[in-house]
Design a protein around this motif. Structure first.
Motif, PDB file in Angstrom:
ATOM      1  N   GLY A 174       1.164  -1.373  -0.250  1.00 33.08           N
ATOM      2  CA  GLY A 174       0.120  -0.251   0.010  1.00 33.08           C
ATOM      3  C   GLY A 174       0.918   1.707  -0.211  1.00 33.08           C
ATOM      4  O   GLY A 174       0.105   2.251  -1.129  1.00 33.08           O
ATOM      5  N   SER A 175       2.091   1.394   0.764  1.00 34.29           N
ATOM      6  CA  SER A 175       2.948   2.513   0.437  1.00 34.29           C
ATOM      7  C   SER A 175       3.468   2.564  -1.081  1.00 34.29           C
ATOM      8  O   SER A 175       3.701   3.681  -0.833  1.00 34.29           O
ATOM      9  N   LYS A 176       3.426   1.579  -1.989  1.00 30.06           N
ATOM     10  CA  LYS A 176       3.489   2.103  -2.531  1.00 30.06           C
ATOM     11  C   LYS A 176       2.339   2.827  -4.197  1.00 30.06           C
ATOM     12  O   LYS A 176       2.410   2.527  -4.877  1.00 30.06           O
ATOM     13  N   ASN A 177       1.635   2.633  -3.644  1.00 24.68           N
ATOM     14  CA  ASN A 177      -0.474   2.322  -4.136  1.00 24.68           C
ATOM     15  C   ASN A 177      -0.946   4.147  -3.680  1.00 24.68           C
ATOM     16  O   ASN A 177      -1.347   4.243  -2.767  1.00 24.68           O
ATOM     17  N   PRO A 178      -0.091   5.543  -4.295  1.00 20.53           N
ATOM     18  CA  PRO A 178      -0.543   6.688  -4.370  1.00 20.53           C
ATOM     19  C   PRO A 178      -2.554   6.642  -4.439  1.00 20.53           C
ATOM     20  O   PRO A 178      -2.570   7.661  -3.168  1.00 20.53           O
ATOM     21  N   LEU A 179      -3.192   5.613  -4.731  1.00 17.98           N
ATOM     22  CA  LEU A 179      -4.898   5.586  -4.368  1.00 17.98           C
ATOM     23  C   LEU A 179      -4.958   5.113  -2.956  1.00 17.98           C
ATOM     24  O   LEU A 179      -6.125   5.032  -2.527  1.00 17.98           O
ATOM     25  N   ALA A 180      -4.363   4.394  -2.275  1.00 20.28           N
ATOM     26  CA  ALA A 180      -4.472   3.261  -0.798  1.00 20.28           C
ATOM     27  C   ALA A 180      -4.890   4.805   0.110  1.00 20.28           C
ATOM     28  O   ALA A 180      -3.896   5.743   0.558  1.00 20.28           O
ATOM     29  N   GLN A 181      -5.646   4.245   0.790  1.00 19.53           N
ATOM     30  CA  GLN A 181      -5.686   4.405   2.019  1.00 19.53           C
ATOM     31  C   GLN A 181      -4.921   5.434   2.818  1.00 19.53           C
ATOM     32  O   GLN A 181      -4.824   6.322   3.778  1.00 19.53           O
ATOM     33  N   PHE A 182      -4.054   3.662   4.038  1.00 21.90           N
ATOM     34  CA  PHE A 182      -3.106   3.889   4.403  1.00 21.90           C
ATOM     35  C   PHE A 182      -1.808   3.754   3.409  1.00 21.90           C
ATOM     36  O   PHE A 182      -1.531   2.877   3.068  1.00 21.90           O
ATOM     37  N   GLN A 183      -0.808   4.925   3.336  1.00 25.33           N
ATOM     38  CA  GLN A 183       0.020   4.750   2.630  1.00 25.33           C
ATOM     39  C   GLN A 183       1.579   4.517   3.812  1.00 25.33           C
ATOM     40  O   GLN A 183       2.716   5.122   3.167  1.00 25.33           O
ATOM     41  N   SER A 184       2.022   3.801   5.310  1.00 31.43           N
ATOM     42  CA  SER A 184       2.659   3.873   6.366  1.00 31.43           C
ATOM     43  C   SER A 184       2.918   3.168   6.172  1.00 31.43           C
ATOM     44  O   SER A 184       1.723   2.054   5.643  1.00 31.43           O
ATOM     45  N   LYS A 185       4.202   2.016   6.408  1.00 33.17           N
ATOM     46  CA  LYS A 185       4.472   0.772   6.510  1.00 33.17           C
ATOM     47  C   LYS A 185       3.930   0.493   8.045  1.00 33.17           C
ATOM     48  O   LYS A 185       4.223   1.662   9.123  1.00 33.17           O
ATOM     49  N   THR A 186       4.298  -0.778   8.212  1.00 40.95           N
ATOM     50  CA  THR A 186       4.128  -1.361   9.722  1.00 40.95           C
ATOM     51  C   THR A 186       5.309  -2.305   9.777  1.00 40.95           C
ATOM     52  O   THR A 186       5.520  -3.165   8.896  1.00 40.95           O
ATOM     53  N   THR A 187       5.058  -3.169  11.854  1.00 38.48           N
ATOM     54  CA  THR A 187       5.887  -4.035  11.610  1.00 38.48           C
ATOM     55  C   THR A 187       5.428  -5.195  12.090  1.00 38.48           C
ATOM     56  O   THR A 187       4.024  -5.066  12.262  1.00 38.48           O
ATOM     57  N   LEU A 188       6.228  -6.293  12.196  1.00 41.13           N
ATOM     58  CA  LEU A 188       5.482  -8.094  12.845  1.00 41.13           C
ATOM     59  C   LEU A 188       5.112  -7.442  14.728  1.00 41.13           C
ATOM     60  O   LEU A 188       3.771  -7.330  14.645  1.00 41.13           O
TER      61      LEU A 188
END
Ligand code: COA
Length: 385
Positions: A174-188
């Motif tokens: 999603g962080s690579k998709n400009p149309l996504a609601q969340f463009q933030s990464k996360t961790t386990l």
């Protein structure tokens, strides 16, 4: 039956769109799809929407949207199958073109979910579960999927990290998709430590509440060859199936049988098997759903879906990339629009237009969209010609 192509797709930026109405977001996506297809005339339209009445107080949606799009008096039909409404709209458009009744059909999906409170959204969504046997007793969708997750963990040893790996991967995509609601990464760790919603599912295991729309233009292959400048993407297989809605009526809590049945039909019609599918957009309304669905589609053995996610097999560079768009988890889940959003991603990937998240030369993609806790499912298989 005539062969059917997707000749155009369009999607607005998904998220909390308080400045726009349901008609604005639908028309924005429809105009993008019409422009992408290069058509000036459509014969009819189908709109997938779960519950605009409860979310924005608007029914009679198909006519309203045809009007706002400037297309009256064409036939316009709203279809509903909870969160699989968009996938079902695509299937209806496919049937209309394949039958020869129409040459060019717009299929779309829309949901405007953030105009009500969180409680209001939970109530509206829960109308897709069994009211008498589940909802009256306090069940919500996070609660129902939590039951499936607990059982999957019990039967197959699926772990917290395996659930988290799905969210980490989908937020990465999603962080690579400009149309996504969340463009933030996360961790386990970030997923595991997020606030608990329904044990074992935390906030980061859940898809969000989203406003959004997506549209596609379907045409017969002959018509498509005449008008389209895009690489043609053919719909090879369509499968739709149902299951008992109430979880207690099912034989197993760890198999989504509507998905199994819908995929059997789609594989058979397409003449393909799971190993022929290069990548897929699947219905990860909760992380456990992606794990179960990748098993039920035949991509991984039952009980091994979580291992596949944790081992990176479903990542962009894995053997079976899943949810390259970010999936429902990160791209968002405007319930009626989700099934058409999946088609938009698969078409973009097959045409080589997916930007930073583009896969290397994919030829065959699959979409799997399901309603509620899996009481309905729609599967499409698409191939670039
Ligand atoms: N994933 C990641 N972050 C999320 C999120 C999600 N699913 N949902 C909300 N957030 C973020 C918001 O952006 C907000 O961040 P901010 O404080 O930085 O602005 C914060 O978490 C709180 O958001 P809020 O809207 O108050 O959350 P909520 O507690 O009302 O709702 C859920 C969270 C998980 C309960 C809600 O998203 C939900 O019900 N999801 C499931 C939807 C569903 O059942 N769909 C149908 C499937 S079958």
């Amino acid at each position: 039956m005539r062969e059917v192509c997707v000749i155009g797709v369009g999607m607005n930026k998904w998220g909390e769109l308080w400045g726009k109405s349901i008609r604005d977001i639908f028309v924005e996506s429809a105009l993008l799809a019409i422009k992408d297809a290069g058509v000036d005339k459509i014969d009819s339209m189908y709109v997938g929407c779960m519950t605009s009445g409860l979310f924005v107080g608007q029914e009679h949606l198909a006519s309203l949207l045809a009007d706002y799009l400037g297309k009256v008096p064409i036939p316009s039909t709203r279809v509903e199958s909870a969160c699989a409404s968009g996938g079902l709209a695509v299937r209806c458009g496919f049937i209309e073109v394949a039958s020869g009744m129409s040459d060019v059909v717009l299929v779309g999906g829309v949901e405007k979910m953030t105009d009500v409170s969180g409680d209001g959204a939970t109530y509206a969504l829960a109308t897709a579960a069994d009211q008498e046997y589940e909802v009256f007793h306090g069940a919500t969708f996070p609660g129902l999927y939590a039951l499936m997750a607990k059982r999957h963990m019990h039967e197959f040893g699926t772990t917290r990290d395996m659930l988290s790996a799905v969210a980490v991967k989908n937020h990465d995509n999603g962080s690579k998709n400009p149309l996504a609601q969340f463009q933030s990464k996360t961790t386990l760790e970030g997923v595991a430590k997020a606030v608990m919603v329904a044990d074992p599912l935390t906030l980061m295991d859940c898809s969000p509440i989203t406003d959004g729309a997506a549209c596609a233009i379907l045409a017969s292959v002959d018509k498509a060859k005449e008008i389209s400048k895009n690489p043609l993407v053919k719909i090879l297989g369509v499968g739709n199936a149902t299951d008992r809605i109430a979880l207690h009526s099912r034989k197993s809590l760890t198999t989504l049988n509507a998905t199994v049945e819908a995929s059997k039909r789609a594989y058979e019609m397409a003449g393909k098997s799971p190993k022929d599918i290069d990548f897929a957009e699947v219905h990860d309304c909760f992380t456990i759903a992606e794990i179960m669905v990748t098993e039920d589609l035949g991509f991984f053995e039952k009980g091994k879906g979580g291992h596949a996610a944790l081992e990176g097999k479903t990542a962009l560079d894995g053997e079976k990339p899943i949810n390259t768009s970010g999936g429902l988890k990160s791209k968002g889940h405007p319930v009626g629009a989700t099934g058409v959003g999946q088609i938009a991603e698969v078409v973009k990937q097959l045409r080589g237009e997916a930007g930073e998240r583009q896969l290397k030369n994919p030829k065959v993609g699959l979409t799997q969209n399901m309603g509620g806790s899996g009481g309905s499912a729609v599967v499409h298989i698409l191939e670039v010609m």
